[in-house]
Write a protein that holds these residues in place. Sequence first.
Motif, PDB file in Angstrom:
ATOM      1  N   GLY A  51      16.190  21.862 -20.844  1.00 28.94           N
ATOM      2  CA  GLY A  51      15.410  21.035 -21.756  1.00 28.94           C
ATOM      3  C   GLY A  51      14.833  19.808 -21.073  1.00 28.94           C
ATOM      4  N   GLU A  52      15.592  19.225 -20.159  1.00 28.36           N
ATOM      5  CA  GLU A  52      15.125  18.041 -19.427  1.00 28.36           C
ATOM      6  C   GLU A  52      13.896  18.364 -18.584  1.00 28.36           C
ATOM      7  OE1 GLU A  52      16.761  14.858 -16.053  1.00 28.36           O
ATOM      8  OE2 GLU A  52      18.127  16.307 -16.964  1.00 28.36           O
ATOM      9  N   GLU A  53      13.942  19.500 -17.891  1.00 29.68           N
ATOM     10  CA  GLU A  53      12.795  19.919 -17.077  1.00 29.68           C
ATOM     11  C   GLU A  53      11.578  20.191 -17.958  1.00 29.68           C
ATOM     12  OE1 GLU A  53      14.030  22.831 -13.731  1.00 29.68           O
ATOM     13  OE2 GLU A  53      15.664  22.886 -15.197  1.00 29.68           O
ATOM     14  N   PHE A  54      11.821  20.838 -19.089  1.00 32.94           N
ATOM     15  CA  PHE A  54      10.738  21.198 -20.003  1.00 32.94           C
ATOM     16  C   PHE A  54      10.001  19.962 -20.504  1.00 32.94           C
ATOM     17  CE2 PHE A  54       9.169  22.064 -24.319  1.00 32.94           C
ATOM     18  CZ  PHE A  54       8.379  23.186 -24.091  1.00 32.94           C
ATOM     19  N   ILE A  55      10.744  18.936 -20.869  1.00 36.54           N
ATOM     20  CA  ILE A  55      10.130  17.715 -21.390  1.00 36.54           C
ATOM     21  C   ILE A  55       9.216  17.076 -20.345  1.00 36.54           C
ATOM     22  CG2 ILE A  55      10.621  15.334 -22.095  1.00 36.54           C
ATOM     23  CD1 ILE A  55      13.122  16.430 -23.507  1.00 36.54           C
ATOM     24  N   VAL A 149       7.221  13.784  11.793  1.00 36.29           N
ATOM     25  CA  VAL A 149       7.518  13.521  10.381  1.00 36.29           C
ATOM     26  C   VAL A 149       7.816  14.852   9.691  1.00 36.29           C
ATOM     27  CG1 VAL A 149       6.692  12.573   8.199  1.00 36.29           C
ATOM     28  CG2 VAL A 149       6.006  11.503  10.365  1.00 36.29           C
ATOM     29  N   LEU A 150       9.008  14.954   9.129  1.00 35.74           N
ATOM     30  CA  LEU A 150       9.406  16.161   8.399  1.00 35.74           C
ATOM     31  C   LEU A 150       9.347  15.854   6.908  1.00 35.74           C
ATOM     32  CD1 LEU A 150      10.469  19.075   8.546  1.00 35.74           C
ATOM     33  CD2 LEU A 150      12.793  18.132   8.523  1.00 35.74           C
ATOM     34  N   VAL A 151       8.475  16.558   6.203  1.00 36.08           N
ATOM     35  CA  VAL A 151       8.311  16.365   4.760  1.00 36.08           C
ATOM     36  C   VAL A 151       9.069  17.472   4.031  1.00 36.08           C
ATOM     37  CG1 VAL A 151       6.667  16.266   2.850  1.00 36.08           C
ATOM     38  CG2 VAL A 151       6.069  15.266   5.075  1.00 36.08           C
ATOM     39  N   ASP A 152       9.967  17.061   3.165  1.00 35.36           N
ATOM     40  CA  ASP A 152      10.769  17.991   2.372  1.00 35.36           C
ATOM     41  C   ASP A 152      10.300  17.906   0.921  1.00 35.36           C
ATOM     42  OD1 ASP A 152      12.675  19.538   1.152  1.00 35.36           O
ATOM     43  OD2 ASP A 152      14.358  18.181   1.534  1.00 35.36           O
ATOM     44  N   VAL A 153       9.578  18.937   0.473  1.00 32.73           N
ATOM     45  CA  VAL A 153       9.090  18.980  -0.910  1.00 32.73           C
ATOM     46  C   VAL A 153      10.040  19.863  -1.711  1.00 32.73           C
ATOM     47  CG1 VAL A 153       7.142  19.436  -2.427  1.00 32.73           C
ATOM     48  CG2 VAL A 153       6.732  18.823  -0.029  1.00 32.73           C
ATOM     49  N   GLY A 154      10.691  19.265  -2.688  1.00 33.15           N
ATOM     50  CA  GLY A 154      11.671  20.017  -3.464  1.00 33.15           C
ATOM     51  C   GLY A 154      11.788  19.502  -4.877  1.00 33.15           C
ATOM     52  N   SER A 155      12.883  19.855  -5.521  1.00 32.57           N
ATOM     53  CA  SER A 155      13.149  19.414  -6.885  1.00 32.57           C
ATOM     54  C   SER A 155      14.652  19.250  -7.071  1.00 32.57           C
ATOM     55  CB  SER A 155      12.619  20.437  -7.893  1.00 32.57           C
ATOM     56  OG  SER A 155      13.101  20.151  -9.196  1.00 32.57           O
ATOM     57  N   ARG A 156      15.023  18.252  -7.829  1.00 34.04           N
ATOM     58  CA  ARG A 156      16.443  18.019  -8.107  1.00 34.04           C
ATOM     59  C   ARG A 156      17.042  19.134  -8.962  1.00 34.04           C
ATOM     60  NH1 ARG A 156      13.216  14.273 -10.299  1.00 34.04           N
ATOM     61  NH2 ARG A 156      13.005  14.053 -12.557  1.00 34.04           N
ATOM     62  N   TYR A 157      16.191  20.001  -9.512  1.00 32.67           N
ATOM     63  CA  TYR A 157      16.664  21.106 -10.344  1.00 32.67           C
ATOM     64  C   TYR A 157      16.724  22.431  -9.584  1.00 32.67           C
ATOM     65  CZ  TYR A 157      15.188  17.679 -13.832  1.00 32.67           C
ATOM     66  OH  TYR A 157      15.019  16.529 -14.555  1.00 32.67           O
ATOM     67  N   LYS A 163      20.557  22.969  -1.429  1.00 29.26           N
ATOM     68  CA  LYS A 163      21.201  23.482  -0.220  1.00 29.26           C
ATOM     69  C   LYS A 163      20.528  22.941   1.037  1.00 29.26           C
ATOM     70  CE  LYS A 163      22.744  27.855  -2.277  1.00 29.26           C
ATOM     71  NZ  LYS A 163      22.588  29.332  -2.245  1.00 29.26           N
ATOM     72  N   LEU A 164      19.213  22.775   0.965  1.00 30.85           N
ATOM     73  CA  LEU A 164      18.458  22.327   2.132  1.00 30.85           C
ATOM     74  C   LEU A 164      18.628  20.835   2.397  1.00 30.85           C
ATOM     75  CD1 LEU A 164      16.406  23.084   4.342  1.00 30.85           C
ATOM     76  CD2 LEU A 164      14.584  22.590   2.688  1.00 30.85           C
ATOM     77  N   LYS A 165      18.794  20.058   1.348  1.00 30.78           N
ATOM     78  CA  LYS A 165      18.819  18.596   1.460  1.00 30.78           C
ATOM     79  C   LYS A 165      19.804  18.075   2.510  1.00 30.78           C
ATOM     80  CE  LYS A 165      19.354  14.441  -1.424  1.00 30.78           C
ATOM     81  NZ  LYS A 165      18.066  13.825  -1.047  1.00 30.78           N
ATOM     82  N   PRO A 166      21.088  18.483   2.492  1.00 27.29           N
ATOM     83  CA  PRO A 166      22.015  17.951   3.504  1.00 27.29           C
ATOM     84  C   PRO A 166      21.669  18.384   4.928  1.00 27.29           C
ATOM     85  CG  PRO A 166      23.070  19.680   2.203  1.00 27.29           C
ATOM     86  CD  PRO A 166      21.782  19.358   1.528  1.00 27.29           C
TER      87      PRO A 166
END
Length: 234
Positions: A51-55, A149-157, A163-166
């Motif tokens: 629901g949070e993502e949907f909003i 410069v390494l750009v990491d495009v992601g989502s907290r959901y 898994k990639l973040k750390p």
Amino acid sequence: MKQLILGVLLLFTLEAVMAQEKTTNLLPFETFEKKLLAAGPDPQILDARSGEEFIQNHVKGALNVSDEKQFKSIASKLRKEAPVFIYSIGNGRSAKLAAVLRALHFKEVYEFPGGLSKWIAQGKPVESTVGDGLSLAGFNEQITSEKLVLVDVGSRYCGGCKKLKPIVEKLAEENKDKLKLVNIEAYDNKQLTKALAVDALPTLILYKGKEAVWKKHGLSSEEEILTELNKHKI
């Protein structure tokens, strides 16, 4: 009836492996879009995210189905003879929901190929309660550096993003004198996501002198990223 409900609950808790297997039958994006347009002015669209993502962001006209209670309420109102279109971030949660509807004998069930990530990258409209985020000019300032410069495009959901973040944070810390890490939250930066043609999450883009020298959609291993860093003289 009780057995049917139990079956629905079981399908909702299937492992992601099964969900990923379902995605092998995804239509090409252009074919999917034609079917969506052919469904008329009021297509049946389901959003399988929380629901949070949907909003925050969703496709116009979509109904949110994030739990079994919502599913029972909405499924009873859907027309089985008409197509149903389903999406999530990628094709994980949408595949599970698609499996449920097929088991309930819905005739045409289609998943958004690439999910909402692909939809936004293709420049398709969404209803949103968040702004467009970082501008392309602001992004160019962030990637202006003498370092790689390494750009990491992601989502907290996004499970793969978590898994990639750390991994990228570890590499950035170990190589901080030669590498700059820039994190971009995709759905808070829709215009930038579109400009960078990020149609799957996570996406890594490596810049050298503001030029993109490597781009990878999906989860990457530490070894794979390190190989690219070494290739470009980190």
